[in-house]
Design an enzyme around this catalytic site. Structure first.
Site, PDB file in Angstrom:
ATOM      1  N   GLU A  61      -2.356  76.788  39.158  1.00 30.68           N
ATOM      2  CA  GLU A  61      -2.704  76.378  37.795  1.00 30.68           C
ATOM      3  C   GLU A  61      -4.001  77.039  37.339  1.00 30.68           C
ATOM      4  O   GLU A  61      -4.084  77.586  36.238  1.00 30.68           O
ATOM      5  CB  GLU A  61      -2.857  74.852  37.715  1.00 30.68           C
ATOM      6  CG  GLU A  61      -1.600  74.090  38.069  1.00 30.68           C
ATOM      7  CD  GLU A  61      -1.496  73.693  39.542  1.00 30.68           C
ATOM      8  OE1 GLU A  61      -0.939  72.618  39.818  1.00 30.68           O
ATOM      9  OE2 GLU A  61      -1.969  74.452  40.418  1.00 30.68           O
ATOM     10  N   CYS A 118      -7.508  70.989  39.483  1.00 28.83           N
ATOM     11  CA  CYS A 118      -6.679  71.624  38.460  1.00 28.83           C
ATOM     12  C   CYS A 118      -6.569  70.751  37.219  1.00 28.83           C
ATOM     13  O   CYS A 118      -6.567  71.261  36.094  1.00 28.83           O
ATOM     14  CB  CYS A 118      -5.298  71.943  39.012  1.00 28.83           C
ATOM     15  SG  CYS A 118      -5.312  73.342  40.156  1.00 28.83           S
TER      16      CYS A 118
END
Length: 132
Positions: free
Chosen positions: A55, A95
């Site tokens: 991500e 993330c």
């Protein structure tokens, strides 16, 4: 681009993951508010703290291309374990915080859940996120 299209891109990029320590491949594809698509995969390091998640890899590519005002429209995450099976796994805390930095209230996040894909918003994924 649809969630299905982003999932295909995330899956294709996931196959390039460098995960010799965990044997857990992750791919992410994002669409920015400008309509551009970027993807990333996890890249591990023998010193685990130096590893980068899929991500964050994808978001960094978007910022590098579009600049610091880039905003996320959608994030889609895929994964495979050492048996080549997808498993339930939401984005990690780092993330989630990284996504919030570039999210809008409408940013969607899709990831594998126990009974299929889960789609939510970045705000719901990380309520009360860190901010100044």
């Amino acid at each position: 681009m649809t969630t299905s299209d982003l999932k295909q891109q995330a899956t294709a990029t996931m196959m390039n993951a460098y995960s010799p320590y965990s044997n857990f491949k992750v791919g992410a594809a994002i669409q920015t508010a400008a309509g551009n698509i970027y993807s990333g995969c996890n890249v591990e390091n023998i010193s685990y703290g130096l590893s980068i998640c899929a991500e964050r890899n994808a978001i960094m590519q978007a910022v590098a291309a579009e600049g610091p005002a880039m905003k996320l429209a959608a994030v889609v995450v895929t994964n495979y374990n050492q048996n080549g099976e997808s498993g339930a796994c939401s984005p990690c805390g780092a993330c989630r915080q990284f996504m919030i930095e570039f999210a809008t209230p409408d940013t969607t996040v899709t990831y594998p859940g126990e009974h299929g894909d889960i789609e939510t918003t970045a705000d719901k994924l990380l309520p009360d996120s860190f901010s100044f």
